[in-house]
Design a protein around this motif. Structure first.
Motif, PDB file in Angstrom:
ATOM      1  N   HIS A   1       0.848  -1.196   0.000  1.00 27.88           N
ATOM      2  CA  HIS A   1       0.000   0.000   0.000  1.00 27.88           C
ATOM      3  C   HIS A   1       0.884   1.247   0.000  1.00 27.88           C
ATOM      4  CE1 HIS A   1      -3.225  -2.794   0.968  1.00 27.88           C
ATOM      5  NE2 HIS A   1      -2.531  -3.216   2.003  1.00 27.88           N
ATOM      6  N   PRO A   2       1.362   1.681  -1.169  1.00 27.05           N
ATOM      7  CA  PRO A   2       2.263   2.839  -1.234  1.00 27.05           C
ATOM      8  C   PRO A   2       1.716   4.098  -0.561  1.00 27.05           C
ATOM      9  CG  PRO A   2       2.256   1.695  -3.334  1.00 27.05           C
ATOM     10  CD  PRO A   2       1.171   1.072  -2.506  1.00 27.05           C
ATOM     11  N   ALA A   3       0.428   4.384  -0.737  1.00 31.58           N
ATOM     12  CA  ALA A   3      -0.141   5.603  -0.150  1.00 31.58           C
ATOM     13  C   ALA A   3      -0.079   5.555   1.371  1.00 31.58           C
ATOM     14  CB  ALA A   3      -1.576   5.798  -0.628  1.00 31.58           C
ATOM     15  N   ASN A   4      -0.417   4.402   1.948  1.00 32.69           N
ATOM     16  CA  ASN A   4      -0.369   4.258   3.404  1.00 32.69           C
ATOM     17  C   ASN A   4       1.064   4.358   3.918  1.00 32.69           C
ATOM     18  OD1 ASN A   4      -3.098   3.841   3.237  1.00 32.69           O
ATOM     19  ND2 ASN A   4      -3.005   1.630   3.574  1.00 32.69           N
ATOM     20  N   PHE A   5       1.981   3.730   3.194  1.00 35.29           N
ATOM     21  CA  PHE A   5       3.381   3.789   3.585  1.00 35.29           C
ATOM     22  C   PHE A   5       3.888   5.228   3.570  1.00 35.29           C
ATOM     23  CE2 PHE A   5       7.624   4.213   1.599  1.00 35.29           C
ATOM     24  CZ  PHE A   5       8.397   3.902   2.715  1.00 35.29           C
ATOM     25  N   LEU A   6       3.572   5.973   2.522  1.00 30.75           N
ATOM     26  CA  LEU A   6       4.042   7.349   2.421  1.00 30.75           C
ATOM     27  C   LEU A   6       3.459   8.229   3.516  1.00 30.75           C
ATOM     28  CD1 LEU A   6       3.938   7.826  -1.452  1.00 30.75           C
ATOM     29  CD2 LEU A   6       5.984   7.776  -0.001  1.00 30.75           C
ATOM     30  N   GLN A   7       2.251   7.941   3.937  1.00 27.87           N
ATOM     31  CA  GLN A   7       1.646   8.707   5.030  1.00 27.87           C
ATOM     32  C   GLN A   7       2.437   8.507   6.322  1.00 27.87           C
ATOM     33  OE1 GLN A   7      -2.394   7.623   6.016  1.00 27.87           O
ATOM     34  NE2 GLN A   7      -2.787   9.582   6.987  1.00 27.87           N
ATOM     35  N   VAL A   8       2.792   7.265   6.624  1.00 33.92           N
ATOM     36  CA  VAL A   8       3.587   6.984   7.823  1.00 33.92           C
ATOM     37  C   VAL A   8       4.985   7.594   7.682  1.00 33.92           C
ATOM     38  CG1 VAL A   8       4.570   5.159   9.279  1.00 33.92           C
ATOM     39  CG2 VAL A   8       2.297   4.869   8.281  1.00 33.92           C
ATOM     40  N   LEU A   9       5.550   7.494   6.490  1.00 30.31           N
ATOM     41  CA  LEU A   9       6.878   8.067   6.227  1.00 30.31           C
ATOM     42  C   LEU A   9       6.887   9.563   6.540  1.00 30.31           C
ATOM     43  CD1 LEU A   9       9.659   7.188   4.573  1.00 30.31           C
ATOM     44  CD2 LEU A   9       8.643   8.677   2.853  1.00 30.31           C
ATOM     45  N   GLN A  10       5.885  10.267   6.035  1.00 34.22           N
ATOM     46  CA  GLN A  10       5.818  11.714   6.237  1.00 34.22           C
ATOM     47  C   GLN A  10       5.555  12.068   7.692  1.00 34.22           C
ATOM     48  OE1 GLN A  10       2.731  12.533   3.406  1.00 34.22           O
ATOM     49  NE2 GLN A  10       3.986  11.733   1.725  1.00 34.22           N
ATOM     50  N   GLN A  11       4.700  11.313   8.341  1.00 34.38           N
ATOM     51  CA  GLN A  11       4.395  11.590   9.746  1.00 34.38           C
ATOM     52  C   GLN A  11       5.612  11.394  10.643  1.00 34.38           C
ATOM     53  OE1 GLN A  11       1.072   8.976  10.449  1.00 34.38           O
ATOM     54  NE2 GLN A  11      -0.433  10.433   9.664  1.00 34.38           N
ATOM     55  N   SER A  12       6.484  10.484  10.271  1.00 33.53           N
ATOM     56  CA  SER A  12       7.670  10.211  11.090  1.00 33.53           C
ATOM     57  C   SER A  12       8.861  11.081  10.696  1.00 33.53           C
ATOM     58  CB  SER A  12       8.052   8.729  10.988  1.00 33.53           C
ATOM     59  OG  SER A  12       8.392   8.381   9.662  1.00 33.53           O
ATOM     60  N   GLY A  13       8.711  11.898   9.667  1.00 32.83           N
ATOM     61  CA  GLY A  13       9.787  12.787   9.247  1.00 32.83           C
ATOM     62  C   GLY A  13      10.910  12.083   8.512  1.00 32.83           C
ATOM     63  N   ALA A  14      10.642  10.898   7.959  1.00 31.24           N
ATOM     64  CA  ALA A  14      11.657  10.118   7.254  1.00 31.24           C
ATOM     65  C   ALA A  14      11.647  10.442   5.764  1.00 31.24           C
ATOM     66  CB  ALA A  14      11.408   8.626   7.475  1.00 31.24           C
ATOM     67  N   VAL A  15      12.693   9.994   5.078  1.00 27.66           N
ATOM     68  CA  VAL A  15      12.790  10.200   3.628  1.00 27.66           C
ATOM     69  C   VAL A  15      13.282   8.917   2.966  1.00 27.66           C
ATOM     70  CG1 VAL A  15      13.243  12.677   3.829  1.00 27.66           C
ATOM     71  CG2 VAL A  15      15.172  11.075   3.731  1.00 27.66           C
ATOM     72  N   ILE A  16      13.026   8.802   1.676  1.00 28.83           N
ATOM     73  CA  ILE A  16      13.507   7.681   0.867  1.00 28.83           C
ATOM     74  C   ILE A  16      14.752   8.134   0.115  1.00 28.83           C
ATOM     75  CG2 ILE A  16      12.962   6.119  -1.043  1.00 28.83           C
ATOM     76  CD1 ILE A  16       9.965   6.619  -0.315  1.00 28.83           C
ATOM     77  N   GLY A  17      15.790   7.306   0.143  1.00 28.31           N
ATOM     78  CA  GLY A  17      17.000   7.584  -0.616  1.00 28.31           C
ATOM     79  C   GLY A  17      17.289   6.428  -1.558  1.00 28.31           C
ATOM     80  N   GLY A  18      18.551   6.270  -1.932  1.00 30.17           N
ATOM     81  CA  GLY A  18      18.966   5.122  -2.731  1.00 30.17           C
ATOM     82  C   GLY A  18      18.407   5.119  -4.140  1.00 30.17           C
ATOM     83  N   ASP A  19      18.294   3.911  -4.695  1.00 33.60           N
ATOM     84  CA  ASP A  19      17.892   3.739  -6.093  1.00 33.60           C
ATOM     85  C   ASP A  19      16.513   4.306  -6.397  1.00 33.60           C
ATOM     86  OD1 ASP A  19      20.268   2.448  -6.515  1.00 33.60           O
ATOM     87  OD2 ASP A  19      19.435   0.431  -6.522  1.00 33.60           O
ATOM     88  N   ILE A  20      15.582   4.191  -5.448  1.00 37.03           N
ATOM     89  CA  ILE A  20      14.221   4.672  -5.704  1.00 37.03           C
ATOM     90  C   ILE A  20      14.216   6.186  -5.877  1.00 37.03           C
ATOM     91  CG2 ILE A  20      11.947   5.019  -4.643  1.00 37.03           C
ATOM     92  CD1 ILE A  20      12.049   2.176  -3.663  1.00 37.03           C
ATOM     93  N   ALA A  21      14.938   6.898  -5.030  1.00 36.12           N
ATOM     94  CA  ALA A  21      15.002   8.352  -5.160  1.00 36.12           C
ATOM     95  C   ALA A  21      15.663   8.754  -6.482  1.00 36.12           C
ATOM     96  CB  ALA A  21      15.757   8.952  -3.979  1.00 36.12           C
ATOM     97  N   VAL A  22      16.739   8.050  -6.839  1.00 37.19           N
ATOM     98  CA  VAL A  22      17.433   8.360  -8.092  1.00 37.19           C
ATOM     99  C   VAL A  22      16.529   8.058  -9.287  1.00 37.19           C
ATOM    100  CG1 VAL A  22      19.392   7.768  -9.569  1.00 37.19           C
ATOM    101  CG2 VAL A  22      19.724   8.016  -7.108  1.00 37.19           C
TER     102      VAL A  22
END
Length: 213
Positions: A60-81
């Protein structure tokens, strides 16, 4: 509004969506500021793109991104590139996340309760490489497995996880992040010319190789 954007606005929306699918990030950024309609179109395309990149790793990408944003985290690595270099055939090898100091727990809980991932191991620095970890602003990381996909959740030793994204990078193109709301790269001119600055490989010996044990 420039003439090219005026012409674009006259194209049927269905065709507009097809066109923006092939646009790079600089072009999308320009288009975003043309009108409110193009801003919405660009936002939809960026959301689609990020969800597509995340789908091999989370259900569930949308749910994951909501938790990511609430926790102040970011995605790096290959996905960001891959998100930023939309025209390159990059296949991400892992979902790499950087959480702020002392706040990896919402994401750990999410992966274990909502995504049904398998907790593989927690990795902390040894006496031999502790100095390298401190220099790269990483406190520890947790390795999850989701189906056949690898998820690495790094806890930064800084309250700003972007500091760890930059410190861990072996080259300037890896100084790139996305979180579902914002995105960026440290050297955009170099990045979009498909060029980068190379750094020392020291940290790969202390951290990256260890993830392949």
């Amino acid at each position: 509004m420039s003439s090219i954007f005026l012409i674009f606005s006259l194209i049927p929306v269905k065709i507009q969506r097809r066109i923006v699918f092939f646009m790079d990030i600089p072009t999308l950024r320009s288009l975003r500021y043309a009108t409110s309609d193009t801003a919405k179109l660009v936002e939809e395309e960026l959301t689609r793109s990020l969800h597509s990149l995340l789908s091999p790793f989370v259900t569930h990408p949308a749910n994951f991104l909501q938790v990511l944003q609430q926790s102040g985290a970011v995605i790096g690595g290959d996905i960001a590139v891959a998100f930023m270099a939309r025209d390159l055939p990059i296949i991400p090898r892992a979902l790499i996340i950087y959480a702020p100091l002392d706040n990896p727990y919402p994401l750990q809980d999410y992966f274990q309760t909502q995504e049904n991932t398998e907790w593989m191991r927690r990795v902390t620095p040894s006496l031999e490489n502790a100095a390298v970890w401190r220099g790269k602003l990483v406190k520890e990381f947790v390795h999850f497995q989701h189906r056949t996909s690898i998820i690495l959740l790094y806890e930064s030793s800084s309250p700003l996880p972007l500091a760890s994204v930059v410190s861990r990078a072996l080259a300037s193109h890896n100084m790139t992040f996305v979180d579902g709301v914002t995105y960026g790269t440290a050297f955009p001119s170099l990045f979009f010319q498909r060029r980068c600055l190379l750094g020392p490989p020291l940290f790969s010996q202390a951290l990256d190789v260890s993830t392949e044990d």
